[in-house]
Structures are given as C-alpha cells and as structure tokens.
Design a protein around this motif. Sequence first.
Motif, PDB file in Angstrom:
ATOM      1  N   ALA A 147      40.911 -15.193 -53.073  1.00 56.80           N
ATOM      2  CA  ALA A 147      40.387 -15.977 -51.950  1.00 56.80           C
ATOM      3  C   ALA A 147      38.995 -15.501 -51.551  1.00 56.80           C
ATOM      4  O   ALA A 147      38.122 -16.308 -51.204  1.00 56.80           O
ATOM      5  N   LYS A 148      38.766 -14.193 -51.613  1.00 52.79           N
ATOM      6  CA  LYS A 148      37.483 -13.634 -51.197  1.00 52.79           C
ATOM      7  C   LYS A 148      36.342 -13.992 -52.151  1.00 52.79           C
ATOM      8  O   LYS A 148      35.167 -13.852 -51.785  1.00 52.79           O
ATOM      9  N   LYS A 149      36.671 -14.475 -53.348  1.00 48.75           N
ATOM     10  CA  LYS A 149      35.624 -14.870 -54.291  1.00 48.75           C
ATOM     11  C   LYS A 149      34.868 -16.106 -53.808  1.00 48.75           C
ATOM     12  O   LYS A 149      33.763 -16.380 -54.259  1.00 48.75           O
ATOM     13  N   GLY A 150      35.496 -16.873 -52.928  1.00 49.31           N
ATOM     14  CA  GLY A 150      34.799 -18.010 -52.324  1.00 49.31           C
ATOM     15  C   GLY A 150      34.890 -19.308 -53.096  1.00 49.31           C
ATOM     16  O   GLY A 150      34.327 -20.315 -52.665  1.00 49.31           O
ATOM     17  N   ARG A 151      35.579 -19.301 -54.236  1.00 46.16           N
ATOM     18  CA  ARG A 151      35.731 -20.551 -54.984  1.00 46.16           C
ATOM     19  C   ARG A 151      36.958 -21.302 -54.456  1.00 46.16           C
ATOM     20  O   ARG A 151      37.913 -20.700 -53.980  1.00 46.16           O
ATOM     21  N   PRO A 152      36.951 -22.638 -54.542  1.00 46.23           N
ATOM     22  CA  PRO A 152      38.154 -23.389 -54.155  1.00 46.23           C
ATOM     23  C   PRO A 152      39.369 -22.890 -54.933  1.00 46.23           C
ATOM     24  O   PRO A 152      39.237 -22.366 -56.051  1.00 46.23           O
ATOM     25  N   LYS A 173      43.796 -18.626 -45.976  1.00 43.22           N
ATOM     26  CA  LYS A 173      43.000 -19.279 -44.930  1.00 43.22           C
ATOM     27  C   LYS A 173      42.030 -18.318 -44.248  1.00 43.22           C
ATOM     28  O   LYS A 173      40.931 -18.700 -43.828  1.00 43.22           O
ATOM     29  N   HIS A 175      40.269 -16.114 -45.536  1.00 42.91           N
ATOM     30  CA  HIS A 175      39.073 -15.862 -46.343  1.00 42.91           C
ATOM     31  C   HIS A 175      38.480 -17.117 -46.983  1.00 42.91           C
ATOM     32  O   HIS A 175      37.329 -17.090 -47.429  1.00 42.91           O
ATOM     33  N   ASN A 176      39.254 -18.190 -47.040  1.00 41.87           N
ATOM     34  CA  ASN A 176      38.835 -19.349 -47.832  1.00 41.87           C
ATOM     35  C   ASN A 176      39.516 -20.600 -47.282  1.00 41.87           C
ATOM     36  O   ASN A 176      40.752 -20.712 -47.318  1.00 41.87           O
ATOM     37  N   LYS A 177      38.746 -21.533 -46.785  1.00 37.37           N
ATOM     38  CA  LYS A 177      39.322 -22.750 -46.208  1.00 37.37           C
ATOM     39  C   LYS A 177      39.545 -23.843 -47.247  1.00 37.37           C
ATOM     40  O   LYS A 177      40.224 -24.833 -46.975  1.00 37.37           O
ATOM     41  N   ASN A 178      38.974 -23.679 -48.414  1.00 35.02           N
ATOM     42  CA  ASN A 178      39.035 -24.729 -49.438  1.00 35.02           C
ATOM     43  C   ASN A 178      40.136 -24.440 -50.453  1.00 35.02           C
ATOM     44  O   ASN A 178      39.891 -23.870 -51.521  1.00 35.02           O
ATOM     45  N   PHE A 179      41.354 -24.815 -50.108  1.00 37.89           N
ATOM     46  CA  PHE A 179      42.464 -24.592 -51.025  1.00 37.89           C
ATOM     47  C   PHE A 179      43.549 -25.649 -50.799  1.00 37.89           C
ATOM     48  O   PHE A 179      43.586 -26.329 -49.774  1.00 37.89           O
TER      49      PHE A 179
END
Length: 359
Positions: A147-152, A173, A175-179
């Motif tokens: 998640a911390k990598k920032g990719r979807p 969530k 770290h990353n909202k796009n999932f």
Amino acid sequence: MPLKFELCPGRMIGGSNPCFIIAEIGQNHQGDIEIAKKMIKMAKDCGADCAKFQKSELDHKFNKQALERPYTSKHSWGKTYGEHKRHLEFSHEQYRELQKYAKEVGIFFTASGMDEMAVEFLHGLKVPFFKVGSGDTNNFPLLEKTAKKGRPMVVSSGMQSMDTMRRVYQTVKEHNKNFTILQCTSAYPLEAEDVNLRVIAEYQKEFPDIPIGYSGHESGISISVAAVALGAKVIERHVTLDKTWKGSDHAASLEPAELTELVRSIRLVERALGTGVKTMLPCEKPCHDKLGKSIVAKVHIPKKTVLTLDMLAVKVAEPKGVPPEDIFTLVGKTLIEDTEEDESITPDVVDSYGKKAKC
C-alpha cells in the motif's frame, strides 16, 4: 456512490465506468515465454483490459523445507516442489520482455506480487497496479508495504473472514485510497453453491467508498456476468489456451471462446443496467402509440358537467387523451365542451386539468 479511481493510465474504474476485466494468465503458460506471449495476445483479442501473471521470488516466498519436499502430483514439473516452481517462474528479464510485448499488443500488464521481494521488483517494473492474491490478503506486513508504494491495488479476499477484510480495508486505506476488494472463494474449480455472490452487496455496505469486484474460479461465465449485474466493477478470471494442459488452474480457466463471450456478455449487461431512472423511454413510444390507453367518456357528457368516476372509462383510443393514471384527478373537475359517448377526453376539454385537487 462508490469511489472511482484510475486503475491504469487512462482507465478509470468504479462509478459508471465499464467493468475492468483481468485475464489471469498466472502460471498457465507452462513455463514457456512464447506460450505466455500467445496468451497475452489472446487476452487482448478477446477484449480483456489486462493480462496478469504471478511473480514470486521463490526463496522469499517459501522456506527451504517447502522447496525441497517431494512433489509427485500429475501437475508437477519437477521431482520437488522447488523444481516445479522454478520451471514455471519467469526471470526478471523475461518479465521485462513480456511487459514490452503487452505494450506492443496494446493491453495492460501486471502481476500478483507473491512476496515482498516480488513486490519490490514489480514496483521497479512500474506496473500500473498491484494485485494482492488471496494467500497474502491477511499478510499484513506485505499488505502495508504494498500500500505504501502508492500504486493502485486490487485485493482478493479468498479464505478470509469479514473481520479480516475490515482490517485489510483499514490497513490499506491508511496508506492508499485507490484500491478495490474482490469477492473470491479459493477453490479450483469452484462449485456454484460456494461462490457466495451476496458478499458483493455486503462489501458494498461495509466499504461504500471503494469499488467492489469479483475474482472467479468457477466453470463457465454465467456467475461472473451475474457479479457484474450485482455491481462488480472488476472481474478477474483465469485463462488458458487448453484446459487439458498440465497444471491445477487450467480446469478453472476460460479458453479463448469463453473469454470472448464473457467480455461480450459483460458489456451487454452494462448496457442493460441503464441509469436507474424509471421513465417512459423513446424506444417505448411506438408501443405506447399502439397500445397505450386513454380516458374516454362512458356516456354523453354535456358541457359544464362536473365529472364523476362513473362517467369515465379507460380504452385504447384515438386521439390519445388524458392518461389512465389521471382518472381520479379528473373527478370533480368541470368539462368545458360537450363530449360524446366513447370519445377521448383530452386535456383541453377539462377545466384546470393538471392542477392538483385540494384534499
């Protein structure tokens, strides 16, 4: 409304966007890069959005004993499980070659990162999104690092409970909202009674701000199409060139004709889902003109008569008159022209038609 986001460059998922269809090649390529390329091309030709593989760094995914254990299955490519997996595992350079080929063909390319080092490699490969397979969904250190990598991210939920999936949602969530989370049952092939499509609706209630999808291992396409009708925004299905090939996933995979029909059926269902707004559509006008009924005079009604229900009937009439749903609205209103028996009562002959009666 579920969140929508860009899963791949220029390709949004969620909301009213088309369902994103992942052709899961996995390791159905028999360890042959030329077969893998044929499968990428097949996925593109059949209309899938993405060709996906499974990447492992074997010494990080398995311990020594797991790799050394004898593997005598009819699906084995070696005497030990390690030999079997090494036969099926493409090198970094081969992955770069496959990625380049997918770009030439015109289809998105990614892979499941089956361990932390595989995730690092895929991140360096700049895949458009990470897939987290069901076997790692409760692997919270890997989940957090991914998640911390920032990719979807696309996260399958096979073998997990709702409590675990709530933790998964909160972990990603943060770290990353796009999932997106996919309903999944990890059985190959999957029987219909174990699919549990109603979980899609439960996920939609539990996680209303992310799109929900479905990863299927059943035979045929009907269940996956039904998942789209229930609101799945991503569909993932294993694919193969030949179900009789050696390998445990082939029996639960779609051959080219089935994948083509799956894509066609999903796009058909998406057209059929419509807007959700109920109204008479332009395509219904010919039927309405032919069969739609109107209010007519049951008897001769003189001008200035106050209408009562027993003066009115409903028939297919020419010209079209006041629609049947307004029959009770006419009661108590005054006719402003003589109307013969069986004649249409049109809006212009009723005083104050269209105004609501006072209760």
